[in-house]
Write a protein that holds these residues in place. Structure first.
Motif, PDB file in Angstrom:
ATOM      1  N   GLY A  64       0.764  -1.076   0.278  1.00 21.44           N
ATOM      2  CA  GLY A  64       0.041  -0.048   0.001  1.00 21.44           C
ATOM      3  C   GLY A  64       0.715   1.285   0.070  1.00 21.44           C
ATOM      4  N   SER A  65       2.140   1.185   0.087  1.00 25.91           N
ATOM      5  CA  SER A  65       2.957   2.425  -0.037  1.00 25.91           C
ATOM      6  C   SER A  65       3.415   2.785  -1.338  1.00 25.91           C
ATOM      7  N   LEU A  66       3.116   2.452  -2.275  1.00 26.62           N
ATOM      8  CA  LEU A  66       3.363   2.898  -3.792  1.00 26.62           C
ATOM      9  C   LEU A  66       2.255   3.965  -4.238  1.00 26.62           C
ATOM     10  N   LYS A  67       2.731   4.765  -4.984  1.00 28.12           N
ATOM     11  CA  LYS A  67       1.710   5.843  -5.704  1.00 28.12           C
ATOM     12  C   LYS A  67       1.099   5.364  -6.923  1.00 28.12           C
ATOM     13  N   ASP A  68      -0.044   5.455  -7.158  1.00 30.87           N
ATOM     14  CA  ASP A  68      -0.714   5.230  -8.630  1.00 30.87           C
ATOM     15  C   ASP A  68      -0.604   6.406  -9.305  1.00 30.87           C
ATOM     16  N   HIS A  78       0.004   2.459 -13.030  1.00 31.79           N
ATOM     17  CA  HIS A  78       1.446   2.139 -12.720  1.00 31.79           C
ATOM     18  C   HIS A  78       1.759   2.786 -11.523  1.00 31.79           C
ATOM     19  N   LYS A  79       2.534   2.038 -11.012  1.00 33.56           N
ATOM     20  CA  LYS A  79       2.919   2.094  -9.286  1.00 33.56           C
ATOM     21  C   LYS A  79       4.345   2.396  -9.179  1.00 33.56           C
ATOM     22  N   PHE A  80       4.735   3.585  -8.478  1.00 36.93           N
ATOM     23  CA  PHE A  80       6.101   3.720  -8.299  1.00 36.93           C
ATOM     24  C   PHE A  80       6.203   4.372  -6.779  1.00 36.93           C
ATOM     25  N   CYS A  81       7.437   4.279  -6.384  1.00 38.52           N
ATOM     26  CA  CYS A  81       7.727   4.711  -4.802  1.00 38.52           C
ATOM     27  C   CYS A  81       7.599   6.286  -4.785  1.00 38.52           C
ATOM     28  N   PRO A  82       6.807   6.765  -4.088  1.00 39.10           N
ATOM     29  CA  PRO A  82       6.770   8.249  -3.952  1.00 39.10           C
ATOM     30  C   PRO A  82       8.178   8.985  -3.191  1.00 39.10           C
ATOM     31  N   ARG A  90       3.224  -2.381 -13.153  1.00 40.99           N
ATOM     32  CA  ARG A  90       2.103  -1.848 -13.850  1.00 40.99           C
ATOM     33  C   ARG A  90       0.829  -3.138 -13.828  1.00 40.99           C
ATOM     34  N   GLN A  91      -0.372  -2.747 -13.848  1.00 46.37           N
ATOM     35  CA  GLN A  91      -1.484  -3.889 -13.612  1.00 46.37           C
ATOM     36  C   GLN A  91      -2.806  -3.236 -14.100  1.00 46.37           C
ATOM     37  N   ARG A  92      -3.664  -4.129 -14.262  1.00 48.71           N
ATOM     38  CA  ARG A  92      -5.016  -3.546 -14.700  1.00 48.71           C
ATOM     39  C   ARG A  92      -5.584  -3.137 -13.279  1.00 48.71           C
ATOM     40  N   GLN A  93      -6.773  -2.332 -13.198  1.00 49.51           N
ATOM     41  CA  GLN A  93      -7.309  -1.922 -11.970  1.00 49.51           C
ATOM     42  C   GLN A  93      -7.939  -3.062 -11.197  1.00 49.51           C
ATOM     43  N   ALA A  99       2.736  -6.460 -14.849  1.00 47.72           N
ATOM     44  CA  ALA A  99       4.135  -6.626 -15.478  1.00 47.72           C
ATOM     45  C   ALA A  99       5.213  -5.617 -14.413  1.00 47.72           C
ATOM     46  N   VAL A 100       6.153  -6.176 -14.082  1.00 48.72           N
ATOM     47  CA  VAL A 100       7.068  -5.988 -12.913  1.00 48.72           C
ATOM     48  C   VAL A 100       8.452  -5.433 -13.867  1.00 48.72           C
TER      49      VAL A 100
END
Length: 278
Positions: A64-68, A78-82, A90-93, A99-100
């Motif tokens: 839950g720490s990654l930003k969307d 797309h998820k990245f560390c803030p 990235r993944q579907r909703q 994909a990593v």
């Protein structure tokens, strides 16, 4: 009579964002290749994709720490560390089609892997570059060429004033002034940047109203790694000791990539060594 069904050996790889806030494991066949897509977001982020099958991605720290970041149809997240800006996945909703980013894996020589190209830029809707709305770089250069661009969401606008076109047909053996290069040190490998350093007067950075550019530094704190807080795209580096700025050329429009062979710097072989978080 059918022969035995052979299944590939499965290896476990550990990965993390640079600051260590997010740690994960994936189980995949021995890693020998990655996929690079040239669509707008994948190119700007420098993603190197791998595709673990369902159930083979496990979060060990930082759930839950990654930003969307979502755009367009908003189907893909797309998820990245803030904190450090590392692009993780990235993944579907609904959590499918995962994909990593192989850049976040520990102990992988990215430059030794086979690259599979995917022409995502040919798929509609097409990305439209944004007009530069900031102040011009103040450097006085005769016969200069101005390059402009942005992060993916457009919150950060960039301009580079260069003494002629950006050309580097043969990568230098050693770094020289104005070199266009990549590095495989712990932070550069994760950020996926293609950088060129210039005096600050040659680069202009303009932020949309209300945007504060994210900055991450570590170790000696000589370098401030800048990225967009909305989409996570790395835009450049400030060298606060040498008073130089680097711009991520992946963000700029109109770069003649066919005229550029990037210098590859083995920063991973220089100290101090990065310690992978456990």
């Amino acid at each position: 009579m059918a022969g035995p069904v052979l299944t590939p050996d499965i290896d476990t790889y550990k990965g993390n964002c640079h600051c260590g806030a997010f740690i994960f494991k994936i189980k995949i066949p021995k890693l020998s290749s990655v996929t690079e897509c040239n669509c707008s977001i994948c190119f700007k982020k420098g993603y190197k994709w791998i595709f673990p099958s369902s159930g083979n991605f496990t979060v060990e720290k930082g759930e839950g720490s990654l930003k969307d970041y979502k755009f367009g149809t908003r189907e893909i997240v797309h998820k990245f560390c803030p904190t450090c800006g590392t692009g993780i996945m990235r993944q579907r909703q609904d959590g499918t089609d995962l994909a990593v980013n192989a850049r976040a894996l520990q102990g992988v020589d990215l430059w030794s892997l086979k690259v599979i190209k995917y022409d995502g830029a040919a798929i509609e809707p097409f990305y439209s570059p944004l007009a530069f709305t900031g102040p011009e770089p103040t450097a006085e250069i005769e016969n200069y060429v101005r390059y402009t661009g942005s992060c993916h969401c457009g919150a950060v606008n960039l301009a580079l004033k260069n003494s002629g076109p950006l050309v580097q047909k043969v990568a230098p053996i050693e770094p020289v002034d104005g070199v266009i290069g990549e590095c495989d040190c712990s932070i550069c490998a994760r950020m996926g940047r293609i950088l060129t350093y210039r005096p600050p007067a040659q680069i202009s950075v303009h932020l949309n109203h209300g945007i504060i550019l994210s900055s991450y530094s570590f170790g000696s704190t000589q370098f401030e790694h800048r990225f967009c807080p909305v989409c996570g795209v790395a835009v450049g580096v400030d060298d606060v000791v040498e008073n130089m700025k680097a711009v991520n050329l992946r963000c700029l429009d109109g770069v003649g990539w066919k005229e550029i062979e990037t210098y590859k710097h083995r920063g991973s072989e220089e100290g101090p060594a990065y310690i992978d978080p456990k």
